[in-house]
Design a protein around this motif. Structure first.
Motif, PDB file in Angstrom:
ATOM      1  N   GLN A  54      31.775  79.255  -5.273  1.00  0.00           N
ATOM      2  CA  GLN A  54      32.100  80.075  -6.504  1.00  0.00           C
ATOM      3  C   GLN A  54      30.932  79.671  -7.656  1.00  0.00           C
ATOM      4  N   ALA A  55      30.881  78.401  -7.651  1.00  0.00           N
ATOM      5  CA  ALA A  55      29.976  77.989  -8.706  1.00  0.00           C
ATOM      6  C   ALA A  55      28.357  78.410  -8.248  1.00  0.00           C
ATOM      7  N   ILE A  56      28.142  78.585  -6.871  1.00  0.00           N
ATOM      8  CA  ILE A  56      26.677  79.019  -6.630  1.00  0.00           C
ATOM      9  C   ILE A  56      26.673  80.745  -7.106  1.00  0.00           C
ATOM     10  N   ARG A  57      27.751  81.339  -6.856  1.00  0.00           N
ATOM     11  CA  ARG A  57      27.874  82.659  -6.966  1.00  0.00           C
ATOM     12  C   ARG A  57      27.561  82.989  -8.678  1.00  0.00           C
ATOM     13  N   GLN A  58      28.186  82.010  -9.387  1.00  0.00           N
ATOM     14  CA  GLN A  58      28.227  82.140 -10.982  1.00  0.00           C
ATOM     15  C   GLN A  58      26.822  82.054 -11.468  1.00  0.00           C
ATOM     16  N   ALA A  59      25.705  81.196 -10.949  1.00  0.00           N
ATOM     17  CA  ALA A  59      24.738  80.646 -11.256  1.00  0.00           C
ATOM     18  C   ALA A  59      23.799  81.868 -10.762  1.00  0.00           C
ATOM     19  N   LEU A  60      24.086  82.715  -9.845  1.00  0.00           N
ATOM     20  CA  LEU A  60      23.052  83.699  -9.279  1.00  0.00           C
ATOM     21  C   LEU A  60      23.001  85.157  -9.933  1.00  0.00           C
ATOM     22  N   GLY A 104      18.274  84.094 -11.266  1.00  0.00           N
ATOM     23  CA  GLY A 104      19.308  83.157 -11.597  1.00  0.00           C
ATOM     24  C   GLY A 104      18.777  81.593 -10.952  1.00  0.00           C
ATOM     25  N   ALA A 105      19.742  80.783 -10.921  1.00  0.00           N
ATOM     26  CA  ALA A 105      19.581  79.528 -10.510  1.00  0.00           C
ATOM     27  C   ALA A 105      20.401  79.118  -9.346  1.00  0.00           C
ATOM     28  N   LEU A 106      19.918  78.065  -8.607  1.00  0.00           N
ATOM     29  CA  LEU A 106      20.888  77.518  -7.573  1.00  0.00           C
ATOM     30  C   LEU A 106      21.657  76.285  -8.144  1.00  0.00           C
ATOM     31  N   SER A 107      22.897  76.504  -8.129  1.00  0.00           N
ATOM     32  CA  SER A 107      23.878  75.537  -8.619  1.00  0.00           C
ATOM     33  C   SER A 107      23.932  74.111  -8.085  1.00  0.00           C
ATOM     34  N   ASP A 108      23.763  73.254  -8.580  1.00  0.00           N
ATOM     35  CA  ASP A 108      23.992  71.708  -8.164  1.00  0.00           C
ATOM     36  C   ASP A 108      25.153  71.517  -7.428  1.00  0.00           C
ATOM     37  N   LYS A 109      26.257  72.424  -7.404  1.00  0.00           N
ATOM     38  CA  LYS A 109      27.496  72.270  -6.592  1.00  0.00           C
ATOM     39  C   LYS A 109      27.238  72.744  -5.171  1.00  0.00           C
ATOM     40  N   LEU A 110      26.266  73.089  -4.846  1.00  0.00           N
ATOM     41  CA  LEU A 110      25.585  73.363  -3.676  1.00  0.00           C
ATOM     42  C   LEU A 110      25.989  71.939  -2.804  1.00  0.00           C
ATOM     43  N   GLY A 111      26.002  70.859  -3.351  1.00  0.00           N
ATOM     44  CA  GLY A 111      26.243  69.558  -2.923  1.00  0.00           C
ATOM     45  C   GLY A 111      27.707  69.447  -2.357  1.00  0.00           C
ATOM     46  N   GLN A 112      28.595  70.417  -2.718  1.00  0.00           N
ATOM     47  CA  GLN A 112      29.876  70.449  -2.112  1.00  0.00           C
ATOM     48  C   GLN A 112      29.895  70.830  -0.767  1.00  0.00           C
ATOM     49  N   VAL A 130      14.997  72.801  -7.961  1.00  0.00           N
ATOM     50  CA  VAL A 130      15.683  72.546  -6.345  1.00  0.00           C
ATOM     51  C   VAL A 130      16.870  71.385  -6.902  1.00  0.00           C
ATOM     52  N   PRO A 131      17.948  71.734  -6.559  1.00  0.00           N
ATOM     53  CA  PRO A 131      19.232  70.785  -6.823  1.00  0.00           C
ATOM     54  C   PRO A 131      19.024  69.592  -6.240  1.00  0.00           C
ATOM     55  N   ALA A 132      19.161  68.508  -6.825  1.00  0.00           N
ATOM     56  CA  ALA A 132      18.953  67.181  -6.084  1.00  0.00           C
ATOM     57  C   ALA A 132      20.090  66.955  -5.220  1.00  0.00           C
ATOM     58  N   SER A 133      21.280  67.512  -5.534  1.00  0.00           N
ATOM     59  CA  SER A 133      22.580  67.383  -4.798  1.00  0.00           C
ATOM     60  C   SER A 133      22.328  67.842  -3.047  1.00  0.00           C
ATOM     61  N   GLY A 152       9.693  72.379 -11.447  1.00  0.00           N
ATOM     62  CA  GLY A 152      10.094  71.130 -11.598  1.00  0.00           C
ATOM     63  C   GLY A 152       9.672  70.512 -10.141  1.00  0.00           C
ATOM     64  N   ALA A 153      10.345  69.386  -9.798  1.00  0.00           N
ATOM     65  CA  ALA A 153       9.747  68.432  -8.849  1.00  0.00           C
ATOM     66  C   ALA A 153      10.517  68.551  -7.581  1.00  0.00           C
ATOM     67  N   VAL A 154       9.836  68.324  -6.323  1.00  0.00           N
ATOM     68  CA  VAL A 154      10.724  68.023  -5.152  1.00  0.00           C
ATOM     69  C   VAL A 154      11.471  66.931  -5.389  1.00  0.00           C
ATOM     70  N   PRO A 155      12.902  67.171  -5.189  1.00  0.00           N
ATOM     71  CA  PRO A 155      13.775  66.100  -5.316  1.00  0.00           C
ATOM     72  C   PRO A 155      13.419  64.899  -4.181  1.00  0.00           C
ATOM     73  N   ALA A 156      13.496  63.736  -4.946  1.00  0.00           N
ATOM     74  CA  ALA A 156      13.278  62.376  -4.021  1.00  0.00           C
ATOM     75  C   ALA A 156      14.321  62.564  -3.289  1.00  0.00           C
ATOM     76  N   ALA A 157      15.562  62.910  -3.672  1.00  0.00           N
ATOM     77  CA  ALA A 157      16.882  62.856  -2.848  1.00  0.00           C
ATOM     78  C   ALA A 157      16.806  63.513  -1.574  1.00  0.00           C
ATOM     79  N   LEU A 158      15.938  64.518  -1.368  1.00  0.00           N
ATOM     80  CA  LEU A 158      16.038  65.176  -0.221  1.00  0.00           C
ATOM     81  C   LEU A 158      15.714  64.247   1.157  1.00  0.00           C
TER      82      LEU A 158
END
Ligand SMILES: *[C@@H]1O[C@H](CO)[C@@H](O)[C@H](O)[C@H]1NC(C)=O
Ligand SMILES: *[C@@H]1O[C@H](CO)[C@@H](O)[C@H](O)[C@H]1NC(C)=O
Ligand SMILES: *[C@@H]1O[C@H](CO)[C@@H](O)[C@H](O)[C@H]1NC(C)=O
Ligand SMILES: *[C@@H]1O[C@H](CO)[C@@H](O)[C@H](O)[C@H]1NC(C)=O
Ligand SMILES: *[C@@H]1O[C@H](CO)[C@@H](O)[C@H](O)[C@H]1NC(C)=O
Ligand SMILES: *[C@@H]1O[C@H](CO)[C@@H](O)[C@H](O)[C@H]1NC(C)=O
Ligand SMILES: *[C@@H]1O[C@H](CO)[C@@H](O)[C@H](O)[C@H]1NC(C)=O
Ligand SMILES: *[C@@H]1O[C@H](CO)[C@@H](O)[C@H](O)[C@H]1NC(C)=O
Ligand SMILES: *[C@@H]1O[C@H](CO)[C@@H](O)[C@H](O)[C@H]1NC(C)=O
Ligand SMILES: *[C@@H]1O[C@H](CO)[C@@H](O)[C@H](O)[C@H]1NC(C)=O
Ligand SMILES: *[C@@H]1O[C@H](CO)[C@@H](O)[C@H](O)[C@H]1NC(C)=O
Length: 820
Positions: A54-60, A104-112, A130-133, A152-158
């Motif tokens: 739902q959060a992803i949908r919201q941000a798109l 739009g954007a890709l929500s950080d909630k993707l991490g869920q 690109v969400p760090a999550s 922005g950056a390529v998240p180091a968290a990947l």
């Protein structure tokens, strides 16, 4: 861990096991075998995943309305109504919405979406970061975000995505440096960060990828030198770093990239000379080094690159002559040496390059006549800028005494040099061939790298079992070969046809190690006095038929001989009713662990090997059905053993005939839990040839998909899943990743895979009458891969005793132990 076969001299312990192990096994049972019910629950999406979606949908932003169906309560998000969402057991495992015009954007909630394996949103207009999550998605195999507007950056968290296989963020506006933590994603086989605005060096840590096949970092602003350890990327097939600011020279280590097919370092600031090691990479098909400042000669050894089709060294500082050996590169289609400082003549040997369609030696200091074949084939554009070259269209006619080749050419005005950057289209064409190779791999990330812990678990449990066992037998005053030694004090050993010769004492005193538990009992690897091994199966108590019937049946089994059936070599009947069956020992273990419990660095199982196994099993089963008139009744991948050459040997053949009816219905129930059971067995209760074929079909699906039938996806069992995926034309996704690598090398293999898949689906047809006979399966397999038909079987009857039998699963055993 070797345990001594028995403690009180040489008698056989045969008591049951301690309570501790039952608890352990039940725990394993819960962990390892999902109940059917759980799979069905999966239709309702997990709360965290729903919130994530739902959060992803919201941000798109969805201008074309592709996400219209993402409405309502969302509890049905997993049932197909939410476009692009695929689930398993209520968790989202794939989110695929490419080419949908999404902004739009890709929500950080993707991490869920913690079970996500594949995220494909390429070719949209997504912006933001690109969400760090994404780094929390421990199961992620494929991340495809190319051709968007991410900045922005390529998240180091990947680097936290330890199972990531494909990472493609190309065609965005990412800036900053490439995080060296990416090296933590050790399983990457494809890394594409091309067409961004990345700067800084290529991190040396990236050379630690052991499986990397494709590395594209071209069209960025990367600087510094190439890591000297680049040669560590042993699997690398494609390396593209063109259009960057890389300096220094090409490291010598490049010669260690023994699988490299395409090397593109064009349009950088490289200097130095061509490393000699470069010409030892015999797999090379394309070399592009244009637009650098590489000096020195073109080495004569260049003709070692027999497969080379494209060689472009344009716009460098190469001097010396064009070696005549270039004429040995018979596959050449493109040869570009233009804009260097080459001297001497054009070797006559180049005339023999029949397939050469693009040739350019313009703007060098070449001299003398152009070979007639070349001047007829190529226009003056291929030769201009070499003042002393003659005999091509538009040049002077060659006089018998051509002018000496020592005048410098006019310097090429910089403004005349073509613009530095290649455009995307040119580049796409240049690397097109290689892209094809990888195209098949792109969509294939939903592969289960499931570690089958059953094996190790079962040996642990086995050890406890053995420790708990007590001696109840008396010293085995065993008999010689084929003889009886009845009476209170002794047991009876009967040998069947084969190379083994040992006495009952030899057998009972052998050091034994527990291999595992099977439906019918415990399997040991026994080391004989002479160092050879046999597999010994100790049948569980109270499951065998009465004495007389048992003898009749076991003698029939002892006569069963076929290269694809595991041979029963002897049996021992102890004074207290203990029953031992002696088989060849198979060092390679069983098919289930061969497929599902491989060490991460072991080589992939090739299609040829898998096909050889499938054909072997079909041959064995055909013999069993047609020649021996027997039904197996418990065919599973744990009952398929492999010899040194990976030939299949079916184990537990006919063992059901030794068992009481009650024991056999237990087996049928247990086999069902593992997914090998034909659906009609729930009513039938008795196995027949058609239920064996169903099991054979499951084993073929297992060989093709690399998945174990116990796994379920989207609440479907393996055949249903395969069928649904094929209907959705995701066909490539069903195959094991290792196979897709194999298939990528030829369309023939791809066709064989699909044909075999169809045959396997035919075997698991819900209707028994629709299923083929073993003989038909065998014939079709041999038609699909005729080379197997001749090569497969190995004769074994004269073989020494170092072959075979083994462990099967513990779960069914546990079940019956618990209910006893
Ligand atoms: C959701 O969208 C689908 C497809 O547009 C439509 O058929 C359905 O009625 C909608 N459901 C609700 C609850 O709005
Ligand atoms: C990568 O691994 C190193 C060492 O194991 C660890 O310190 C670091 O946190 C990891 N980075 C990521 C992004 O997981
Ligand atoms: C590379 O960096 C320079 C300046 O830092 C910038 O002008 C240029 O646009 C960058 N190139 C790319 C491809 O982004
Ligand atoms: C690329 O990044 C540099 C800084 O690293 C920045 O100055 C430049 O504007 C960026 N170029 C593009 C095209 O984004
Ligand atoms: C190539 O690999 C070999 C064997 O691993 C190694 O000894 C050698 O140093 C490598 N060569 C270079 C130039 O890295
Ligand atoms: C050269 O190409 C052929 C066919 O294209 C291939 O079979 C062979 O393996 C290649 N040689 C090397 C060394 O890669
Ligand atoms: C390669 O080319 C050279 C010069 O044209 C020739 O002498 C030599 O025999 C060739 N070698 C092979 C293996 O064809
Ligand atoms: C030249 O091209 C033809 C047609 O594509 C091909 O059959 C042949 O094998 C090629 N020759 C060489 C030496 O690669
Ligand atoms: C080409 O070579 C000649 C002599 O070999 C040298 O004088 C000249 O500087 C070189 N030109 C370039 C552009 O490297
Ligand atoms: C050969 O290269 C020169 C200089 O790079 C270029 O002007 C010419 O068009 C090229 N010729 C062909 C046939 O591509
Ligand atoms: C040679 O050049 C002339 C004019 O430039 C052209 O008409 C002719 O077709 C060319 N011949 C060959 C063999 O390329």
């Amino acid at each position: 861990m070797g345990v001594v076969w028995n403690s009180n001299r040489c008698s056989v312990g045969s008591r049951g096991s301690g309570g501790g192990f039952i608890v352990l096994s039940l725990l394993l049972l819960l962990l390892l075998v999902p109940a059917r019910g759980q799979a069905l629950d999966g239709v309702v999406i997990a709360q965290a995943d729903l919130q994530g979606l739902q959060a992803i949908r919201q941000a798109l932003v969805d201008p074309r309305g592709f996400l219209r169906g993402w409405n309502g309560t969302g509890l049905d998000a997993c049932s197909g109504s939410w476009a692009g969402v695929k689930c398993a057991r209520g968790k989202v495992i794939a989110l695929q919405l490419p080419f949908k015009g999404l902004a739009g954007a890709l929500s950080d909630k993707l991490g869920q979406l913690t079970a996500l394996r594949k995220l494909s949103l390429h070719d949209n207009a997504l912006g933001g970061q690109v969400p760090a999550s994404i780094g929390f998605l421990r199961d992620l195999r494929g991340l495809y975000l190319f051709n968007n507007r991410f900045a922005g950056a390529v998240p180091a968290a990947l680097g936290g995505c330890a199972l990531l296989q494909t990472l493609d963020l190309s065609g965005n506006s990412l800036s900053g440096t490439i995080p060296s933590s990416l090296a933590n994603a050790t399983r990457l086989y494809r890394l594409n960060l091309a067409y961004n605005n990345l700067s800084g060096p290529v991190p040396a840590s990236l050379t630690s990828f052991r499986f990397l096949e494709s590395l594209r970092l071209n069209n960025n602003n990367l600087s510094g030198e190439l890591p000297s350890t680049i040669g560590d990327l042993r699997m690398l097939r494609e390396l593209s770093l063109s259009n960057n600011l890389i300096s220094g020279s090409i490291p010598d280590g490049i010669g260690n990239l023994s699988s490299l097919q395409s090397l593109d370092l064009s349009d950088n600031l490289l200097g130095g000379t061509l490393p000699v090691s470069l010409f030892s990479i015999v797999s090379l098909v394309e070399i592009k080094l244009d637009g650098n400042a590489i000096g020195g000669h073109i080495p004569e050894a260049i003709d070692g690159l027999k497969n080379l089709t494209k060689l472009s060294l344009r716009r460098n500082d190469l001097d010396g002559e064009i070696p005549a050996t270039v004429g040995n590169l018979t596959r050449l289609l493109l040869l570009d040496f233009s804009e260097n400082n080459l001297t001497g003549g054009i070797p006559e040997s180049l005339s023999s390059l029949a397939n050469l369609s693009s040739f350019n030696v313009s703007y060098n200091r070449l001299s003398g006549p152009v070979p007639v074949v070349l001047s007829n084939k190529f226009s003056s554009n291929s030769f201009v800028g070499n003042l002393q070259l003659c005999g091509f269209n538009g040049s002077d006619i060659c006089t018998s005494a051509s002018p000496p080749a020592n005048m410098a050419p006019p310097p090429l005005p910089l403004s005349e040099r073509p613009t530095r950057r290649l455009n995307k289209k040119e580049l796409a064409i240049a690397v097109g061939g290689i892209s094809l190779l990888f195209a098949l791999l792109f969509c294939c990330v939903l592969i289960f790298w499931r570690k089958d812990k059953k094996e190790s678990a079962s040996s642990k449990k086995g050890a406890k079992d053995a420790a708990a066992a007590k001696d109840v037998g008396k010293p085995g005053a065993g008999s010689g070969k084929g003889s009886d030694a009845g009476g209170d004090g002794g047991g009876k050993l009967v040998h069947f046809d084969g190379p083994l010769s040992f006495t009952a004492d030899d057998l009972l005193c052998a050091t034994a190690e527990i291999l595992g538990k099977s439906t019918y009992g415990t399997v040991y690897k026994a080391t004989m006095e002479d160092g050879s091994y046999v597999a010994v199966k100790r049948l569980r108590e109270k499951i065998a038929k009465s004495h007389k019937e048992f003898e009749t049946e076991v003698n029939a089994l002892g006569k069963l001989r076929h290269p694809n059936l595991l041979s029963l070599r002897a049996y021992y009947h102890g004074p207290k009713g203990e029953k031992l069956l002696v088989f060849d020992f198979m060092t390679k273990g069983n098919l289930a662990s061969f497929l599902h419990a491989r060490a991460p660095d072991s080589p992939p199982v090739s299609w040829q090997t898998r096909m050889n196994i499938a054909v072997g099993v079909a041959r064995g089963l055909h013999h069993l059905h047609a020649d021996a008139s027997m039904v197996h009744g418990n065919l599973t991948s744990t009952n398929i053993l492999l010899d040194e050459d990976n030939n299949a040997k079916i184990a537990d053949c006919g063992l059901s005939r030794l068992m009481s009816a009650a024991a056999n219905s237990n087996v049928i129930a247990a086999a069902g839990a593992l997914g090998y059971r034909a659906p009609e067995l729930s009513k039938l209760k008795k196995a027949n040839t058609k239920t064996d074929i169903y099991s054979l079909g499951m084993i073929m699906l297992e060989l093709l998909t690399g998945k174990s039938p116990g796994d379920s996806t989207n609440g479907l069992d393996l055949p249903q899943w395969v069928a649904s995926v094929v209907e959705e034309e995701w066909t490539n996704e069903v195959f094991d990743l290792d196979l897709m690598k194999d298939a990528a090398t030829g369309s023939e293999t791809g066709e064989e895979l699909v044909k075999t898949l169809k045959l396997a689906l035919h075997c698991v047809d819900p209707s028994p009458v629709a299923r083929p006979e073993a003989q038909q399966v065998l014939r079709q397999l041999e038609q699909i891969k005729p080379s197997i038909a001749v090569s497969a079987s190995s004769s074994f009857t004269g073989e020494p005793s170092h072959t075979t039998a083994t462990a099967t699963t513990i779960t069914d055993d546990t079940k019956s132990t618990a209910t006893e």
